[in-house]
Structure formats: C-alpha cells, structure tokens
Design a protein around this motif. Structure first.
Motif, PDB file in Angstrom:
ATOM      1  N   THR A 149       0.864  -1.132  -0.183  1.00 66.00           N
ATOM      2  CA  THR A 149       0.130   0.098  -0.155  1.00 66.00           C
ATOM      3  C   THR A 149       0.990   1.512   0.014  1.00 66.00           C
ATOM      4  OG1 THR A 149      -1.805  -1.279   1.280  1.00 66.00           O
ATOM      5  CG2 THR A 149      -2.013   1.215   1.224  1.00 66.00           C
ATOM      6  N   HIS A 152      -4.035   5.496   1.148  1.00 67.67           N
ATOM      7  CA  HIS A 152      -5.507   5.097   1.924  1.00 67.67           C
ATOM      8  C   HIS A 152      -6.346   6.429   1.745  1.00 67.67           C
ATOM      9  CE1 HIS A 152      -4.709   7.112   5.662  1.00 67.67           C
ATOM     10  NE2 HIS A 152      -3.486   6.505   5.685  1.00 67.67           N
ATOM     11  N   ASP A 153      -7.572   5.931   2.058  1.00 63.76           N
ATOM     12  CA  ASP A 153      -8.629   7.070   1.989  1.00 63.76           C
ATOM     13  C   ASP A 153      -8.464   7.941   3.358  1.00 63.76           C
ATOM     14  OD1 ASP A 153      -9.615   6.175  -0.157  1.00 63.76           O
ATOM     15  OD2 ASP A 153     -11.637   5.591   0.554  1.00 63.76           O
ATOM     16  N   HIS A 185      -5.382   1.108   0.279  1.00 63.55           N
ATOM     17  CA  HIS A 185      -5.564   0.927  -1.162  1.00 63.55           C
ATOM     18  C   HIS A 185      -4.562   0.006  -1.636  1.00 63.55           C
ATOM     19  CE1 HIS A 185      -7.421   5.227  -2.108  1.00 63.55           C
ATOM     20  NE2 HIS A 185      -8.044   4.653  -1.136  1.00 63.55           N
ATOM     21  N   ASN A 202     -14.680  -1.180   0.937  1.00 63.11           N
ATOM     22  CA  ASN A 202     -14.972  -0.177   0.054  1.00 63.11           C
ATOM     23  C   ASN A 202     -16.015   0.761   0.413  1.00 63.11           C
ATOM     24  OD1 ASN A 202     -17.405  -2.058  -0.864  1.00 63.11           O
ATOM     25  ND2 ASN A 202     -17.843  -0.289  -1.966  1.00 63.11           N
ATOM     26  N   LYS A 208     -14.727   1.615  -6.191  1.00 65.09           N
ATOM     27  CA  LYS A 208     -13.434   0.891  -5.848  1.00 65.09           C
ATOM     28  C   LYS A 208     -13.321   0.110  -4.518  1.00 65.09           C
ATOM     29  CE  LYS A 208     -11.187   5.105  -7.739  1.00 65.09           C
ATOM     30  NZ  LYS A 208     -10.230   6.268  -7.320  1.00 65.09           N
ATOM     31  N   TYR A 210     -11.234  -2.790  -2.538  1.00 66.48           N
ATOM     32  CA  TYR A 210      -9.769  -3.156  -2.263  1.00 66.48           C
ATOM     33  C   TYR A 210      -9.650  -4.288  -1.262  1.00 66.48           C
ATOM     34  CZ  TYR A 210      -8.894   1.527  -3.786  1.00 66.48           C
ATOM     35  OH  TYR A 210      -8.895   2.379  -4.443  1.00 66.48           O
TER      36      TYR A 210
END
Length: 254
Positions: A149, A152-153, A185, A202, A208, A210
C-alpha cells in the motif's frame, strides 16, 4: 571479650542486608534464565513487533491486541517495539506478527524472517506492515506481502464484506459490517506469489474495492495480511477480534 551492643547490632544488620541482596540477585538471575514460553504449553507462541509513526502501537497492539489473542489461553504473546529483539526470539515462536512501520535494517534479522517463513512457520502482517515501507528491502513486499500500500482514504467509515465465508479465518463472523478505519489501497504485485482475498473494503457508493483480509499464496508458509487496525474502532470491535484470533489459529495450524 566485651562486644559493644551498637557495634554488634550494626554488624548483624549489615550481614542481614547483604544476605537479602544476595538472595535477590540469585532470584533475578534464575528468572533471567527461565524461558518465556513453556515448552509443553498448548498456547500458540507469538512475537508481535510494533513501533513507528502515525499509530499508537502500545495502546492498540501491545495492549488491546495482545489481550485479544491471549484471551482463554489461545496464545502467549511477546510484544516489542525493538526490531533488534526479533532475531533472538524467532527460534522460540510459532507465529511472527508484524504491525510495524519502523525499519528492520539488520541483515541477519531480515534473513532470519525469511528463513522462519521458509521453515513453514506462521506470519501475520497487520495494517502498517502492509505499507511499502522500505525501498531497500523490496523482497519483503514482493515475496512476503505480494504487494503493498502507498496510500489510503481519509480516516472514516467504509463497508467490510466477507467474500469467502467458508475459510477457517472468516468463520463465525458477520458477512458484512461497517466501521471507521483507514481504507488501505492495497495493490497486488503481479510478480509476487499472489493472494486469496477473504474480505474486501469499499466506501459506500464507490466502485473502488480493495483487498482487506487475504492469504498470501506462499509455497511453504501460511501468511495472512490484514489491513484494518488504525485505532479503537477496529481493535475494540468484536468482528475484528474474531478475525484476528481466527487468523492466528490458522497460520499456527491449530
């Protein structure tokens, strides 16, 4: 011969104190040579390595996760924030749990981790340990993580969906739940051994999706990646705790 009483008392007290100190030293020495794990213990022997930036490792891994894993005698867990202690502890354990994003720079320790895996031992990679942390140790992500990764969000709510409910790790868990965490992600490395996805994450309304919980298809070892774990929203949540305990049992072949 006449012995002064005060001199005699001081001598006795000094002698008693000396004996006490010698006893304490003897006890501490004997404790120091006792193995941390009992050889006949049925509990899974695990080493959890934390430490680094952006997370409260002591609160959520050393305290919360160790308590979760040791509940009902499932495991005996040593926790450390010092990567230098890994090398000496590996021969004693069944499972290595990495949740750190601080460097593991010692070449002997890096080799020992790969040897541990090649010997068929269990490896759990949690949250921060699934990042692309070390440019000078690319084989870690390529061979042990099969990806990694880089972003990330923003911390917030997202949906978790179990996509393989028949796997031993996902049994007795909710098919779907929502929680707040960092949605990693995670990207699969096409040149790695590959992964089997057990759960995905998600954000509602987004297309999207993951990998969130997965098995790395290593030819010899049982390796599991689990991207959840930023703070209390995950560590104190029963589905997370159940998945973590099931993961430990599975990689330890219990």
């Amino acid at each position: 011969m006449k012995i002064h009483h005060s001199f005699f008392s001081r001598t006795v007290k000094k002698g008693t104190l000396l004996m006490l100190l010698l006893s304490m030293i003897s006890l501490s020495t004997s404790w120091a040579h006792q193995p941390y794990f009992k050889k006949k213990s049925k509990s899974i022997r695990a080493l959890m390595v934390g430490g680094g930036s952006s997370h409260d490792f002591d609160k959520w891994y050393k305290t919360a996760d160790v308590e979760t894993l040791e509940k009902d005698g499932l495991a005996k867990v040593i926790y450390t924030n010092d990567p230098k202690s890994i090398l000496a502890t590996l021969p004693e354990i069944d499972v290595l749990i990495l949740c750190n994003n601080q460097p593991i720079t010692d070449e002997a320790t890096r080799k020992a981790i790969f040897d541990f895996v090649e010997a068929g031992k269990g490896l759990i990679l949690c949250h921060a340990a699934l990042w692309y942390n070390w440019a000078d140790w690319s084989v870690y992500n390529a061979n042990l993580v099969s990806g990694g990764t880089r972003n990330h969000d923003r911390y917030g709510a997202f949906d978790v969906k179990i996509v393989n409910p028949k796997h031993p790790i996902t049994k007795k868990t909710q098919a779907q739940f929502t929680l707040k965490d960092e949605l990693y992600h995670f990207q699969i490395d096409a040149n790695g051994p590959g992964i089997e996805v057990l759960a995905t994450g998600n954000v509602a309304g987004s297309d999207k999706v993951y990998p969130l919980l997965f098995v790395v298809k290593h030819p010899k070892a049982k390796i599991v990646g689990f991207t959840l774990g930023h703070d209390a929203e995950s560590h104190n949540y029963l589905p997370y705790q159940t998945l973590l305990r099931n993961t430990l049992k599975w990689v330890a072949k219990k």
